[in-house]
Design an enzyme around this catalytic site. Structure first.
Site, PDB file in Angstrom:
ATOM      1  N   SER A   9       0.858  -1.210   0.114  1.00  0.00           N
ATOM      2  CA  SER A   9       0.413  -0.249   0.134  1.00  0.00           C
ATOM      3  C   SER A   9       1.056   1.293   0.471  1.00  0.00           C
ATOM      4  CB  SER A   9      -0.946  -0.042   1.297  1.00  0.00           C
ATOM      5  OG  SER A   9      -1.437   1.780   1.607  1.00  0.00           O
ATOM      6  N   TYR A  37      -2.312  -1.056  10.231  1.00  0.00           N
ATOM      7  CA  TYR A  37      -2.530  -1.298   9.083  1.00  0.00           C
ATOM      8  C   TYR A  37      -0.670  -0.928   8.016  1.00  0.00           C
ATOM      9  CZ  TYR A  37      -4.056  -1.205   4.062  1.00  0.00           C
ATOM     10  OH  TYR A  37      -4.258  -1.427   2.848  1.00  0.00           O
TER      11      TYR A  37
END
Length: 299
Positions: free
Chosen positions: A193, A206
Site C-alpha cells: 500500500s 495497518y
C-alpha cells in the site's frame, strides 16, 4: 509509397476514464461486502480482455472474493489461468460471484473458505491448490484488514493482533509452506500500500504491516532469485473496495481518493494489469520491485 497505418482513437483521459466514486457516507462491518458497497466497484467484469499471458498457470489469491482480489482473479482467468482463492464465511455471496466470473472465462475456480489468522489453515493452502489444480505457479498475498484508529492508546492487543495475523503472519505461514511446491518461473505478489511510505496516524497498525511487506519483498528477492522464483509487491493508492466503507470512517467515504493528482479513487479493475504483468513471463526480469499504482501520489 508510404504505408498508411490505421488511425487510432485518442487515449482516454485518466481523470475521467473511470467514474468518480461519488459515494455517500456509509459504514459496514468488516470485512465488508460488495452488495452493501455504494456504488458497486468495477472489477473489470465488462471490460477486461485477456491475451493468453497466463495460459496453463495456476494461481492462489488470498481475499479473492471482492475488491482487488476479485479483479485479479477475473484478469488471471481471462489470461488463461486456473484460480483458487480464499474467503471468509460472511463473504460467501461475493465468493460465489467470483467463481462465476472465473468459470465464465472457461477456467477452473476453487473457492476455499477459512480464516487466514489460523496457522493451520494458512499453511495448508499451497498443498490444497496443488491437489485441486495440479500445480501452483502464482501466489497473490492480497487479503488485509484495517480499521480507523483514534490513537495508539485506544487499540487493544486483540485488535492489534488481528491486523498483524491477517496482514503479516498469514503471509509468512503461506510462503513458508509454499516453497516446496514452487518451481523455477513461479511468481509471488504481495499487495502492499501507499501507506507503507505515507502512513496515516489513523491507520498506524495497518501501515506498519504494509511497510513490513515491502521489507519482506526486498529481503526475499535475493534468496528466491537463486531458485528462479520472483517476488514483488503492488502498492495501491486509494482503491474503491468494500474495505473502505468497513474501515470505520463513514464521514470520509464521500471524499475518498479525491486528494490524488488524478482527482479520484481507483477502481479494482485498474489494479489488475499490474498483477498480470508481475505474474506473467513478460515480467521475467522484475523481482524485488514495488509497483506503485497510486493515481499520481508520490511513492
Amino acid at each position: 509509397m508510404t504505408e498508411q497505418l490505421p488511425s487510432s482513437s485518442p487515449s482516454p483521459d485518466p481523470r475521467s476514464e473511470h467514474p468518480q466514486v461519488d459515494a455517500p457516507p456509509q459504514d459496514q462491518e468488516a470485512p465488508g461486502t460488495t452488495a452493501e458497497t455504494t456504488p458497486q466497484p468495477d472489477h473489470g467484469e465488462q471490460t477486461y480482455e485477456g491475451h493468453g499471458r497466463l495460459r496453463g498457470k495456476a494461481a492462489l489469491i488470498t481475499g479473492g472474493d471482492s475488491g482487488i482480489g476479485r479483479a485479479v482473479g477475473i484478469a488471471f482467468a481471462r489470461e488463461g489461468a486456473d484460480v483458487a482463492f480464499t474467503f471468509q464465511p460472511m463473504e460467501k455471496d461475493d465468493a460465489d460471484a467470483t467463481v462465476r466470473e472465473i468459470e465464465a472465462a472457461g477456467r477452473t475456480a476453487v473457492a476455499i473458505e477459512g480464516d487466514l489468522r489460523d496457522e493451520d489453515f494458512s499453511a495448508s493452502l499451497p498443498q490444497q491448490v496443488r491437489e485441486k489444480l495440479g500445480r501452483l505457479d502464482v501466489i497473490v498475498l492480497n487479503a488485509a484488514y484495517q480499521q480507523a484508529r483514534d490513537g495508539v492508546d485506544t487499540v487493544s492487543t486483540e485488535e492489534f493482533d488481528r491486523v498483524l495475523r491477517t496482514n503479516l503472519y498469514s503471509q509468512f505461514w503461506i510462503l513458508r509452506s509454499a516453497l516446496p511446491h514452487l518451481e523455477s518461473g513461479a511468481s509471488i505478489i504481495i499487495t502492499s500500500s501507499i501507506q507503507s511510505v505515507q502512513p496515516s496516524a489513523g491507520l498506524f497498525d495497518y501501515a506498519m504491516t504494509k511497510a513490513a511487506q515491502v521489507a519482506l519483498v526486498k529481503a526475499l528477492a535475493p534468496q528466491l532469485g537463486q531458485q528462479g522464483i520472483r517476488i514483488n509487491a503492488v502498492a495501491p493508492g486509494p482503491v474503491w473496495t468494500p474495505l473502505i466503507p468497513s474501515t470505520g470512517w463513514p464521514e470520509h467515504v464521500p471524499e475518498f481518493g479525491q486528494d490524488t493528482p488524478l482527482g479520484r479513487a481507483a477502481q479494482p479493475a485498474e489494479l489488475a494489469p499490474a498483477y498480470v504483468l508481475l505474474a506473467s513471463d513478460e515480467g521475467s526480469y522484475i523481482s524485488g520491485a514495488v509497483v506503485p499504482v497510486t493515481g499520481g501520489k508520490p511513492f
